[in-house]
Motif scaffolding. Sequence first.
Motif, mmCIF file in Angstrom:
data_model
loop_
_atom_site.group_PDB
_atom_site.id
_atom_site.type_symbol
_atom_site.label_atom_id
_atom_site.label_comp_id
_atom_site.label_asym_id
_atom_site.label_seq_id
_atom_site.Cartn_x
_atom_site.Cartn_y
_atom_site.Cartn_z
ATOM 1 N N LYS A 2 41.246 200.750 -23.523
ATOM 2 C CA LYS A 2 39.876 200.904 -24.235
ATOM 3 C C LYS A 2 38.723 200.977 -22.955
ATOM 4 C CE LYS A 2 39.657 199.622 -28.636
ATOM 5 N NZ LYS A 2 39.133 200.381 -29.730
ATOM 6 N N LEU A 4 36.081 199.746 -22.281
ATOM 7 C CA LEU A 4 35.570 198.251 -21.572
ATOM 8 C C LEU A 4 36.708 197.879 -20.321
ATOM 9 C CD1 LEU A 4 33.433 196.136 -21.482
ATOM 10 C CD2 LEU A 4 34.988 194.935 -22.830
ATOM 11 N N ASP A 102 29.463 207.032 -45.687
ATOM 12 C CA ASP A 102 30.665 206.281 -45.171
ATOM 13 C C ASP A 102 31.776 206.586 -45.812
ATOM 14 O OD1 ASP A 102 31.416 203.902 -43.630
ATOM 15 O OD2 ASP A 102 31.799 202.833 -45.634
ATOM 16 N N SER A 131 39.606 202.308 -44.034
ATOM 17 C CA SER A 131 40.123 201.663 -45.146
ATOM 18 C C SER A 131 40.172 202.713 -46.545
ATOM 19 C CB SER A 131 39.235 200.372 -45.807
ATOM 20 O OG SER A 131 38.925 199.611 -44.666
ATOM 21 N N ALA A 262 45.596 195.114 -28.733
ATOM 22 C CA ALA A 262 44.754 193.937 -28.318
ATOM 23 C C ALA A 262 45.377 193.334 -27.129
ATOM 24 C CB ALA A 262 44.635 192.825 -29.480
ATOM 25 N N ASN A 269 42.043 192.697 -19.222
ATOM 26 C CA ASN A 269 40.591 192.105 -18.916
ATOM 27 C C ASN A 269 40.623 190.778 -18.418
ATOM 28 O OD1 ASN A 269 39.023 194.239 -19.687
ATOM 29 N ND2 ASN A 269 39.538 193.906 -21.940
ATOM 30 N N GLU A 367 35.698 203.841 -28.169
ATOM 31 C CA GLU A 367 35.242 203.247 -29.384
ATOM 32 C C GLU A 367 34.306 204.064 -30.058
ATOM 33 O OE1 GLU A 367 36.722 200.967 -26.321
ATOM 34 O OE2 GLU A 367 35.006 202.075 -26.042
ATOM 35 N N THR A 369 32.058 202.360 -32.217
ATOM 36 C CA THR A 369 31.172 201.582 -33.037
ATOM 37 C C THR A 369 29.456 202.054 -32.503
ATOM 38 O OG1 THR A 369 32.716 199.651 -32.969
ATOM 39 C CG2 THR A 369 30.184 199.143 -33.481
ATOM 40 N N PHE B 84 24.569 194.091 -35.877
ATOM 41 C CA PHE B 84 25.935 194.593 -36.241
ATOM 42 C C PHE B 84 26.605 194.547 -37.294
ATOM 43 C CE2 PHE B 84 25.754 194.854 -31.335
ATOM 44 C CZ PHE B 84 25.519 196.397 -31.251
ATOM 45 N N LYS B 91 28.012 197.304 -46.624
ATOM 46 C CA LYS B 91 28.970 197.826 -47.322
ATOM 47 C C LYS B 91 29.728 196.862 -48.300
ATOM 48 C CE LYS B 91 32.015 199.855 -44.420
ATOM 49 N NZ LYS B 91 33.204 199.763 -43.511
ATOM 50 N N LEU B 273 29.796 192.558 -29.359
ATOM 51 C CA LEU B 273 30.226 194.012 -29.403
ATOM 52 C C LEU B 273 31.281 194.122 -28.069
ATOM 53 C CD1 LEU B 273 29.938 197.073 -30.325
ATOM 54 C CD2 LEU B 273 28.249 197.331 -28.420
ATOM 55 N N ILE B 274 30.721 193.609 -27.042
ATOM 56 C CA ILE B 274 31.669 193.825 -25.786
ATOM 57 C C ILE B 274 33.147 193.084 -25.794
ATOM 58 C CG2 ILE B 274 31.482 193.056 -23.083
ATOM 59 C CD1 ILE B 274 28.779 193.988 -23.180
ATOM 60 N N HIS B 277 35.481 195.114 -28.058
ATOM 61 C CA HIS B 277 35.896 196.103 -27.298
ATOM 62 C C HIS B 277 37.038 195.586 -26.118
ATOM 63 C CE1 HIS B 277 32.606 199.053 -27.773
ATOM 64 N NE2 HIS B 277 33.063 198.700 -28.598
ATOM 65 N N GLN B 281 39.338 195.027 -30.861
ATOM 66 C CA GLN B 281 39.234 194.443 -32.478
ATOM 67 C C GLN B 281 39.254 195.926 -33.338
ATOM 68 O OE1 GLN B 281 35.552 193.044 -33.603
ATOM 69 N NE2 GLN B 281 36.462 190.984 -33.314
ATOM 70 N N ASP B 284 37.243 195.455 -40.953
ATOM 71 C CA ASP B 284 35.889 195.156 -41.085
ATOM 72 C C ASP B 284 35.955 193.466 -41.161
ATOM 73 O OD1 ASP B 284 34.572 197.427 -41.422
ATOM 74 O OD2 ASP B 284 34.992 197.543 -43.637
ATOM 75 N N ARG B 411 23.879 204.281 -31.187
ATOM 76 C CA ARG B 411 23.974 202.737 -31.294
ATOM 77 C C ARG B 411 22.706 201.958 -31.400
ATOM 78 N NH1 ARG B 411 27.992 201.561 -26.527
ATOM 79 N NH2 ARG B 411 30.040 201.745 -27.644
#
Lengths: 369, 441
Positions: A2, A4, A102, A131, A262, A269, A367, A369, B84, B91, B273-274, B277, B281, B284, B411
């Motif tokens: 990732k 990050l 969406d 989904s 993950a 990290n 990412e 998001t 967020f 939804k 959020l961090i 990442h 993750q 939903d 964002r």
Amino acid sequence: MKGLTHFVMGITIATCFPLAVKGAVTESSLILLLGGIFGILPDTLDFRLAKYLEKHDYDIDPDPHNIDPTMIARRMAEAIDEAWHTGRKVQIQFHTIKMSADLWRQYKIMIDQDNKRIVCKIGPLVTTGKSPLPETEPPEDKAHGEWPFKANVLHTYDKWTYVDIFSGPDFAFVPEGDHIRIDFIPFHRKWTHSLTVPFLFMPIGFLLYGWNEMGYTASLIILFSYWGHVLLDQTGMMGSNLLPPFTKKRTKGLGLARSNDAIGNFFTNYMCGAIALWNINYFSPHQVLGSDFVRWFGITGYWPAYFVGLANLFVYYVIPVLVPLYIISKLYMKYHQPEEGEEGLPETATKEERAALEMIKSMEGYEST
Amino acid sequence: MIHYYLVLLLFALLGVVISAVLALIPGLHVYNVIGFAFLAYLAFFPWLDDLMFAMLLVGMLTGFALLFTITTVYLSAPDDSTMFMVMPGQKYLLQGRGHESVLLTGIGSLVGIFFLVVVLTMLQHQIRVIREVTQDHWFWIIGAVIVYILMSEFPKDFGRSKTTLGKLRDAWKTLAAGYLTFLLSSILGMIIFYKTTMPIDRTFQSLMPPLVGMFAVPNLLINIISDMEIPKQHVCKSVDVTPEEVFRGGGSGCLGGIFGAFMPAVTAGVAGLISGHATAQKGDKPFIISMGASRMVYYVGAVMLFFLPGLHLRRGAIGIFINLFFVPETAEQYYLLAAAVAVSGAVAFILLLLISRSIVKILDRVSFQKMSIAVLFVIILIVFAMGGPMAVLTMSVGAAIGTIPIVFHSRRSNCLAVILVPIFLNMAGIGPQIAAWMGLM
């Protein structure tokens, strides 16, 4: 990995330079941020710039209200054969099908190199979280299409490629000897993910901090944090073009972890965090964690004490956390078979299809998001 | 002594009950309420035991951290820590699963409470050491958060343009909108930090109007303009979530929450959020759970870090307010606090379920558009009552900035520059120069 993780690794590499840590404490210098910036830069360059510099000979942009899977398969087969007949590289871009804010229509493409055919299947509506919505698949006769091609192809990635959210994937068909090599998302991990390119960025360090020791440190931070990204990416499924202009092709990755894994991301990290913590303690003018115990063993040198202290940190804080976590996760994965329908795919999705989805995620490497 | 302890717990529970009422008022932040509660305490209840009042505030905070989910999910009026959650929350609401979303957030909050009461308590020594090692480095760590926010956003839509320039223009539209949001938020933040728009006796509420404007108002405007109607909500009796999802979401949220509670200027939303990442993750459900955990650990963790023996880290308004009348001294007080958090959290979770069911019944009868208009009206009224017309004006500026990411799909975390940038510049020692350059000093 990732974004990050690359960012944190870059900063950790920066903390390995005593002068940078001292500068941060005594002069409020932001030099350590260079590690983060150049640690994440290869992906930033790829997904903000390199991706849009690609020229595509074929653009597949299906009509949302009349999707023709045969047309999609035919166009891809034609692109492969064009590369085969003309002997030049041909690129194809698949666009996603946005249905509402969406909702997206998923479709997937298979390169069946044994039977020399392209198969396209139209899937269900999916949310931006991938989904699937139940009972939104088109009828079977409208969902399936295929088209043959003549060329011999070498396709080293998973059979199925999914096209669902945001921007779709692209392929390059490159004539190579007696076959066509198929490169998935060809813009990714080319020149940006090389060991040679960061040399071009090194002067930025001198420009920012001058022709002195600090400038030299900044340049080395830029070089090593960039290399950190490139080397960390080699653990994935896809390697990179390591030494352009001397090399032209992307290597294969070691396949140890995927970018969206993950455990891999967390482990990296956590380890980086622990090392950075030790570094900013040891290199700061005022050490909080003393390393007097090291002297009990007769070790008095600056760097030997550093490494023994770091090893000590691993023994007490890294290994006892990560080893049990690794064992638990492995046991969990061994005894927990994922149920069909998980991971945002239709319930009918096979394990191979799931692997393909994972592959796409690992290729994207960023990412949304 | 046991009676004293029980009275303390009763005060914490009283705080939960108060928060159950106040958390339902959209736009009202717990720190606004705590500010006024503190003024009321000084004026009317100076005889009250300091620790009892502190427990009341802790109960309010714990309750609020859980119950604010209601306004976020059902009324689309988030704050900086729940921004967020609106996307997945809405939804779920549009799928008739608002209650399920609330439940998932509640589960995340319970994981957060477990983390605070058990894990944080076990890691007291390590946290003290980390604080000592890192405190000279906080400014660049905040800088790193800012850099990461700016560098990690990638284009979301691939344009259909045939030319390279056209493709780049399409791709960079969202990025440019993000940078514009960041720049404008930074300027607004500097103005607020150096020339508050609030009356002099309410400067502790300075951040309220821009934050409400940035995070609550844009959603409500969209709800009103789009004339969105929500389907009948299903009140589920159980929730379909695997232990792995709870572990992954909860773990990620706790990491983010404690990072936010520990670091100055980093709020729960961006910290969550961090950490999302950092732990790769996806999905939903883990995301909603992580936001619940992150919010709980961020708010309540701030108090616990303040009470932690040998640490007394003051983060967020709660630590600052409590420190005005009470200084924690003993480990006993820390363990009392942990007990109060555990009990308050359990009670708040039950209240969350009950209130969510009641809200669902109201939602079935009232038009969502009309309700959004009413909520917007209430928010404007509260902001006006807090700071007069200037506060409403500041809120409007915040709303204009907060609408940019919604319109351009960039964002929303860029809005947090309103807090991050001024604090970062001040900690780096260049805030006053830049404020002077902007004509603010």
